[in-house]
Design a protein around this motif. Sequence first.
Motif, mmCIF file in Angstrom:
data_model
loop_
_atom_site.group_PDB
_atom_site.id
_atom_site.type_symbol
_atom_site.label_atom_id
_atom_site.label_comp_id
_atom_site.label_asym_id
_atom_site.label_seq_id
_atom_site.Cartn_x
_atom_site.Cartn_y
_atom_site.Cartn_z
ATOM 1 N N HIS A 41 51.144 95.152 44.906
ATOM 2 C CA HIS A 41 51.075 96.241 45.891
ATOM 3 C C HIS A 41 52.322 97.108 45.765
ATOM 4 C CE1 HIS A 41 49.668 98.402 49.250
ATOM 5 N NE2 HIS A 41 49.874 97.539 50.236
ATOM 6 N N ILE A 42 52.140 98.334 45.223
ATOM 7 C CA ILE A 42 53.307 99.203 44.988
ATOM 8 C C ILE A 42 53.238 100.521 45.748
ATOM 9 C CG2 ILE A 42 53.913 98.191 42.738
ATOM 10 C CD1 ILE A 42 52.462 100.578 41.392
ATOM 11 N N ASP A 43 52.079 100.860 46.327
ATOM 12 C CA ASP A 43 51.942 102.168 46.960
ATOM 13 C C ASP A 43 50.811 102.132 47.992
ATOM 14 O OD1 ASP A 43 52.863 105.236 46.133
ATOM 15 O OD2 ASP A 43 50.856 105.180 46.998
ATOM 16 N N ASN A 44 50.874 103.039 48.977
ATOM 17 C CA ASN A 44 49.791 103.140 49.965
ATOM 18 C C ASN A 44 48.453 103.507 49.335
ATOM 19 O OD1 ASN A 44 51.213 102.475 52.298
ATOM 20 N ND2 ASN A 44 51.956 104.558 52.581
ATOM 21 N N LEU A 107 36.024 90.940 47.904
ATOM 22 C CA LEU A 107 37.156 91.059 48.816
ATOM 23 C C LEU A 107 38.390 91.405 47.997
ATOM 24 C CD1 LEU A 107 38.459 90.666 51.641
ATOM 25 C CD2 LEU A 107 38.746 88.243 51.061
ATOM 26 N N GLY A 108 39.069 92.487 48.385
ATOM 27 C CA GLY A 108 40.297 92.892 47.719
ATOM 28 C C GLY A 108 41.501 92.529 48.569
ATOM 29 N N LEU A 109 42.484 91.879 47.965
ATOM 30 C CA LEU A 109 43.692 91.455 48.688
ATOM 31 C C LEU A 109 44.941 91.879 47.931
ATOM 32 C CD1 LEU A 109 43.295 87.700 49.718
ATOM 33 C CD2 LEU A 109 42.989 89.698 51.164
ATOM 34 N N PHE A 110 45.995 92.123 48.704
ATOM 35 C CA PHE A 110 47.325 92.318 48.149
ATOM 36 C C PHE A 110 48.151 91.152 48.673
ATOM 37 C CE2 PHE A 110 45.301 96.457 48.534
ATOM 38 C CZ PHE A 110 45.410 96.905 47.224
ATOM 39 N N PRO A 111 48.205 90.041 47.903
ATOM 40 C CA PRO A 111 48.793 88.801 48.423
ATOM 41 C C PRO A 111 50.229 88.920 48.914
ATOM 42 C CG PRO A 111 47.594 88.360 46.399
ATOM 43 C CD PRO A 111 47.649 89.852 46.556
ATOM 44 N N GLU A 112 50.977 89.917 48.407
ATOM 45 C CA GLU A 112 52.363 90.073 48.869
ATOM 46 C C GLU A 112 52.411 90.451 50.358
ATOM 47 O OE1 GLU A 112 54.705 92.184 45.339
ATOM 48 O OE2 GLU A 112 52.582 92.719 45.428
ATOM 49 N N THR A 118 60.770 97.453 45.240
ATOM 50 C CA THR A 118 61.416 97.539 43.919
ATOM 51 C C THR A 118 60.414 97.752 42.794
ATOM 52 O OG1 THR A 118 61.209 95.159 43.577
ATOM 53 C CG2 THR A 118 63.214 95.927 44.671
ATOM 54 N N GLY A 119 59.127 97.537 43.084
ATOM 55 C CA GLY A 119 58.124 97.589 42.017
ATOM 56 C C GLY A 119 57.931 96.223 41.362
ATOM 57 N N GLN A 120 58.868 95.285 41.653
ATOM 58 C CA GLN A 120 58.737 93.925 41.122
ATOM 59 C C GLN A 120 57.740 93.150 41.979
ATOM 60 O OE1 GLN A 120 60.517 92.991 38.240
ATOM 61 N NE2 GLN A 120 60.912 95.187 38.337
ATOM 62 N N LEU A 121 57.050 92.200 41.370
ATOM 63 C CA LEU A 121 56.089 91.379 42.098
ATOM 64 C C LEU A 121 56.831 90.429 43.031
ATOM 65 C CD1 LEU A 121 52.989 90.830 42.252
ATOM 66 C CD2 LEU A 121 53.369 88.975 40.620
ATOM 67 N N GLY A 122 56.446 90.437 44.306
ATOM 68 C CA GLY A 122 57.073 89.562 45.285
ATOM 69 C C GLY A 122 56.321 88.247 45.433
#
Length: 193
Positions: A41-44, A107-112, A118-122
């Motif tokens: 997840h990097i942007d709205n 189902l779409g999820l953004f697990p973070e 930062t653009g890095q995966l959390g």
Amino acid sequence: MNLYNIGKVICTGILKPLYRVDVIGAENIPSHGGVLICSNHIDNLDPPIVGISAKRPIHFMAKEEIFRVPILKNLLPSLNAFPVKRGMSDKQALKTGLQILRDGKVLGLFPEGTRSKTGQLGKGLAGAGFFALRTNASVIPCAIIGPYKPFKSLKVVFGEAINFESIRAEKVSAEEATDIIMNSIQSLLEKYQ
């Protein structure tokens, strides 16, 4: 034509040329049956970008606060979004998500749980693992590789389904299952960046 399809046509017409969206691996999304798509997840704009990149309609969890905005409150359910309370275990959102998957939908999820600054995966939240373990849905990792800059290339990569049959048999925790999903997303980010 329902509102989701109308929205998809409009978003495709605007976002695809604006961000030069390059979709890789859309064929990895099964054409029927429950599917759990887990993305960084990097942007709205991530939900509409993932939505226009997949052939099937996607149901997204969205933070409860945006359902309080008068226009959005009535519009979002027609666009396959449903509310989730952040920062706590939202039983109703979990039930809704399980039902979507058991009904053979996507189902779409953004697990973070929130956008990466930062653009890095959390770190991923346990919800993704919960859905993966509690259903027989295909689990598809997805990587959005930016930046979101007009007329620069934006990649949406759908990876191959993670073999959750063997993972479910191992009786792993929801947290461990989420870690497996996050590692798959990280692999896609590294491979296609």
